[in-house]
Design an enzyme around this catalytic site. Structure first.
Site, short mmCIF file in Angstrom:
data_model
loop_
_atom_site.label_atom_id
_atom_site.label_comp_id
_atom_site.label_asym_id
_atom_site.label_seq_id
_atom_site.Cartn_x
_atom_site.Cartn_y
_atom_site.Cartn_z
CG HIS A 191 -3.08 -1.05 -6.80
ND1 HIS A 191 -4.04 -0.52 -5.55
CD2 HIS A 191 -3.63 -2.37 -6.84
CE1 HIS A 191 -3.89 -1.19 -4.18
NE2 HIS A 191 -3.71 -2.09 -5.19
CG ASP A 225 1.71 -2.95 -8.25
OD1 ASP A 225 1.31 -2.47 -9.71
OD2 ASP A 225 0.44 -3.37 -8.14
NE ARG A 241 -4.14 -1.50 0.14
CZ ARG A 241 -4.39 -2.25 -0.59
NH1 ARG A 241 -3.51 -2.74 -1.60
NH2 ARG A 241 -5.42 -3.26 0.00
P1 NAI Z 1 -1.82 -11.28 4.69
O1 NAI Z 1 -2.34 -11.02 6.08
O2 NAI Z 1 -1.83 -12.93 4.56
O3 NAI Z 1 -0.84 -10.85 5.07
C1 NAI Z 1 0.61 -9.55 6.82
C2 NAI Z 1 1.27 -9.68 6.82
O4 NAI Z 1 1.93 -8.61 7.42
C3 NAI Z 1 0.77 -10.59 8.03
O5 NAI Z 1 1.53 -12.16 8.16
C4 NAI Z 1 1.09 -9.86 9.14
O6 NAI Z 1 1.55 -10.82 10.36
C5 NAI Z 1 1.95 -8.90 8.44
N1 NAI Z 1 1.89 -7.91 9.69
C6 NAI Z 1 0.60 -6.89 9.93
N2 NAI Z 1 0.87 -5.62 10.28
C7 NAI Z 1 2.66 -5.37 10.03
C8 NAI Z 1 3.46 -4.50 10.43
N3 NAI Z 1 3.50 -3.49 11.50
N4 NAI Z 1 5.24 -5.34 10.31
C9 NAI Z 1 4.98 -5.98 9.91
N5 NAI Z 1 4.45 -6.68 9.57
C10 NAI Z 1 2.92 -6.65 9.51
O7 NAI Z 1 -1.48 -10.85 3.50
P2 NAI Z 1 -1.04 -10.53 2.23
O8 NAI Z 1 -2.10 -11.30 1.23
O9 NAI Z 1 -0.50 -11.57 2.38
O10 NAI Z 1 -1.51 -9.15 1.58
C11 NAI Z 1 -0.64 -8.25 2.50
C12 NAI Z 1 -1.44 -7.14 1.62
O11 NAI Z 1 -0.69 -6.69 0.46
C13 NAI Z 1 -2.03 -6.57 1.74
O12 NAI Z 1 -2.98 -6.29 3.27
C14 NAI Z 1 -3.09 -5.85 0.38
O13 NAI Z 1 -2.01 -4.29 0.77
C15 NAI Z 1 -1.67 -5.60 -0.30
N6 NAI Z 1 -2.25 -5.90 -1.33
C16 NAI Z 1 -2.10 -5.95 -3.11
C17 NAI Z 1 -2.49 -5.69 -3.95
C18 NAI Z 1 -2.26 -5.45 -5.43
O14 NAI Z 1 -2.50 -5.42 -6.36
N7 NAI Z 1 -0.48 -4.98 -5.11
C19 NAI Z 1 -3.30 -7.00 -3.97
C20 NAI Z 1 -3.54 -7.58 -3.10
C21 NAI Z 1 -2.60 -7.07 -1.81
#
Ligand code: NAI
Length: 330
Positions: free
Chosen positions: A294, A258, A234
């Protein structure tokens, strides 16, 4: 169930319409407008709204929706920072998301952006098209044998860890929870240590108020000179002005982005006839920065999975099933 689908694009219609035959009780109306306090009233008469990453599901928008008896917000994304979750909870609304449609889609885009920026592939491509076969200014760095720092080792971060392992990199991870499936593949360290030791840093954690601008001038100062920086998570995680300074000073040797703070105004729109005066255009002007709009989620596999999970979420809600698991935001 009647769903008003905000910010609909052709590819959204195609992927959802392809699945709808399996969901006879769901009817979707697609509109181009995105969800905001101004457009929320369009949802009068609908049971649910379907929104995306740059929708404005702020307190006011949610209150208007609730006033029209809309009880369900279907996020067709993994991230849900677009939704004011405490307000949604207070209003008794349900917010469901798509927790894992294709982690590899995002991780593959992340490494692609990093490689492209670090090896100046975008510059080489443009040069060869102009019959310019010179190599000056295109000197890159190897990833093999270097250290990758993955911030957030959930589903996407884990896919990125596996990719970096495949490149022959040592992988450091920083997360508030350690991912047991990555045992032997990643060394968990504190964020400061990751920033200090990594040759490539890739963000894969969600955005909260608590970690907004976690990559600020102070964090960038700790990074290695010439680091490859990747953000597919993000835009708000990064202080863009500090990032620009970091690129100008040479601290950041290459950046693949992205997502970025100002993307809301432009993302998913064709603004090619518009003069954009913003940090986005400053970033675009740097030879060692590669930006996409994105689009990390944008693969055939991911779109099909997003549509199916969103419609499954709607069905579960409509059937009054007990909603549990990572799809449930509130
Ligand atoms: P997920 O929930 O599987 O993993 C997120 C990880 O981040 C978790 O292990 C969590 O403990 C950790 N986390 C939370 N707060 C943190 C912090 N302050 N510092 C370090 N780690 C922390 O989520 P997933 O599916 O891996 O997605 C991650 C992010 O990717 C989403 O929240 C979204 O913002 C972004 N995303 C971007 C996309 C794009 O098209 N560019 C598409 C899908 C997701």
């Amino acid at each position: 169930m009647k769903i008003l689908f905000y910010d609909a694009r052709d590819y959204d219609r195609d992927s959802f319409d392809a699945q709808l035959k399996n969901y006879p009780n769901i009817k979707i109306d697609y509109i181009e407008a995105d969800l905001s306090p101004v457009t929320a009233s369009l949802a009068r008469g609908y049971d649910a709204v379907c929104a995306f990453v740059n929708s404005d599901a702020s307190a006011m928008a949610l209150e208007i929706l609730r006033g029209f008896d809309v009880k369900l917000v279907l996020m067709r994304s993994a991230g849900f920072d677009a939704v004011n979750v405490p307000v949604a909870k207070d209003l008794g609304m349900t917010v469901l998301r798509v927790p894992a449609y294709s982690p590899e889609a995002i991780a593959e885009q992340a490494i692609g952006l990093g490689l492209c920026a670090a090896r100046r592939i975008h510059k080489g491509y443009a040069r060869v098209r102009e019959n310019d076969f010179s190599l000056q200014g295109l000197l890159g760095v190897n990833l093999h044998g270097k250290t990758a720092g993955i911030v957030g080792t959930g589903k996407i971060g884990a896919a990125m860890v596996r990719i970096c392992n495949g490149f022959g990199m040592k992988v450091l991870g920083y997360d508030v929870y350690q991912n047991p499936s990555l045992e032997g593949m990643v060394e968990y360290v504190e964020l400061d240590e990751l920033l200090r030791r990594s040759d490539l840093i890739s963000l894969h954690c969600p955005l909260f108020d608590s970690n907004r601008h976690m990559i600020n001038a102070d964090a960038i100062d700790k990074m290695k000179d010439g680091v490859v920086f990747i953000n597919t998570a993000r835009g708000g995680l990064v202080d863009t002005k500090a990032l620009i300074e970091g690129i100008r000073s040479g601290k950041i040797g290459a950046a693949g982005l992205d997502v970025y703070e100002e993307e809301g105004d432009n993302v998913f729109r064709n603004c090619s006839n518009t003069i954009i005066e913003s940090v986005t255009s400053t970033l675009c002007s740097f030879p060692n920065v590669v930006m996409t709009s994105h689009q990390a989620f944008f693969t055939k596999e991911a779109l099909a999975s997003i549509a199916k999970t969103t419609l499954d979420n709607a069905t579960a809600f409509a059937n009054g099933e007990e909603l549990t698991g990572p799809a449930v935001v509130c």
